[in-house]
Design an enzyme around this catalytic site. Sequence first.
Site, PDB file in Angstrom:
ATOM      1  CE  LYS A   1      -3.690  -2.465   2.441  1.00  0.00           C
ATOM      2  NZ  LYS A   1      -4.364  -2.728   3.735  1.00  0.00           N
TER       3      LYS A   1
ATOM      4  CD  GLN B 141      -3.040  -4.534   6.764  1.00  0.00           C
ATOM      5  OE1 GLN B 141      -2.963  -3.539   6.049  1.00  0.00           O
ATOM      6  NE2 GLN B 141      -3.712  -5.623   6.400  1.00  0.00           N
TER       7      GLN B 141
ATOM      8  CG  ASP C 280      -9.215   0.032   5.495  1.00  0.00           C
ATOM      9  OD1 ASP C 280      -9.048  -0.179   4.276  1.00  0.00           O
ATOM     10  OD2 ASP C 280      -8.349  -0.222   6.357  1.00  0.00           O
TER      11      ASP C 280
END
Lengths: 301, 301
Positions: free
Chosen positions: B53, B97, B120
């Site tokens: 990412k 994460q 997210d």
Amino acid sequence: MAKIIDGKQVAAEVRLNLKNEVQEFIAAGNRAPQLTAILIGNDPASQTYVNNKMKAAQEIGINSCTKHLPSSISEDELLKIIDELNENQSVDAILVQLPVPDHINERKICNAVKYEKDVDGFNEINVGRLALDMETIVPCTPLGVRQLLKYYNIETKGKNAVVVGRSKNVSLPIAMMLHTDKSHHDRSMDATVTICHRYTPRDELKRYCQLADIIVTATGIPGIIQADMVKPGACVIDIGITRIPIEGTDKTKLVGDVDFEAVKDIAGFITPVPGGVGPMTVAMLMKTTVKIAKNLAFKKL
Amino acid sequence: MAKIIDGKQVAAEVRLNLKNEVQEFIAAGNRAPQLTAILIGNDPASQTYVNNKMKAAQEIGINSCTKHLPSSISEDELLKIIDELNENQSVDAILVQLPVPDHINERKICNAVKYEKDVDGFNEINVGRLALDMETIVPCTPLGVRQLLKYYNIETKGKNAVVVGRSKNVSLPIAMMLHTDKSHHDRSMDATVTICHRYTPRDELKRYCQLADIIVTATGIPGIIQADMVKPGACVIDIGITRIPIEGTDKTKLVGDVDFEAVKDIAGFITPVPGGVGPMTVAMLMKTTVKIAKNLAFKKL
């Protein structure tokens, strides 16, 4: 011949249990649960709905209050009133009777009600929590449908369910509860769920309904569910409610989405309209009001 | 023979467009978009994901930063760090994460990320807004699936779709976008949607898949979608990703949920694994980062 799901009777039991629960709650030193409704304008249907809710509250021992506001009220004034109720410690549950006038943003109003007091479960936080299988406030009609399925021991795990309609306040929460993982939340039901709606071609709707062990319909289209669409023994829950003229008279009657007379010979369970899901909505509103009052009382301790 | 959906190529195009968009944004006097990742502990897979990412961000001109925290960090310390990032005006997008260590409540962490910076889309407010067809941040993988369907002009309105799996971060947002009303939101797709999961009996899963114009599968069960389950010409989107041993060697390979070799002869469109949905997830993360940076910049004006 299907078993008729008697929403009136189940709702009466729920209300009786709540009456006892409220008595115990007050006997334990708490004030009575409190429900405030905001009614805007003079729509007769809205007035009837709110009156019925307030009447049910009084019978159970819930303190109730209706704030009747003119339809000319501005969005800002309404938001201010909601905010005062949010902060008022003698108010537990708040409901805004929908629809609101066109000049007011309905979503803004639903989100303005503090999520802890949001008895209708329309605040975006409560919707998100429902989607995430978290503890939350579930809208009353979906909660009533769940309670009926539970009361009549309708098996849902691994069964095929169809939800006809995709409204945010009724169909979506039902689809959510029906498909989610029961090990994550008590209200979840582990069914395979198909969501049908206005763009589902009628022959596809028929096909999905024919596969279904449970059909939940909430379209407001009388007769959309016909006998040849129903699997023998299936459970048919009708949330549609439409007023139609009685032929050859100047009277009207209420009908649901389901061709009741024909479907009742095929289904295993069926809700009548009226007297099926309808009475459960008000009963569940009362149940949620008591739940909110208890949550807020325990938080204060 | 199905058209192979080339996620790598579509993702490359998305990233190239973003690179230009970022250049223009900076040329207009804004600072570069900023993405901060929180990585807890030393799980190699998580490290690889975060590295990929960050690398993608750099290529596009997004400023990126990884906060690498020990797995011993307490929930409170982590919440404090998230809160600092929430308030930090040089941070635009924040991602934590997953998974987090067992002693930390994942849901609490997802909700702690301010919804405006929640790249997210896992915050309960963003989930609620997605369910309500409001403007929101949609999780990256679902967004990637939508982009692939759009890129290949796969018709969704009135079509039958099956989503296999019911995870909150992938399957549920996809089911949500697929079934909702396109007139309410650009991302909505008006398909009839069936949600299948672990309690859907395999013969029922087969039946629903056979009816589907679009199958989206995200189970992590290799081969759960077989050729006899797929309608000729259907679009098959495979989000499953499992590492399995290559027979007769000590090597491994990545496979999806779909029996690709057999299904590709029947389907109309199919995503390979790897190289299908996977690359889209990172590209969509970048797209959302830029969107957040723009939202926050315009808010400041």
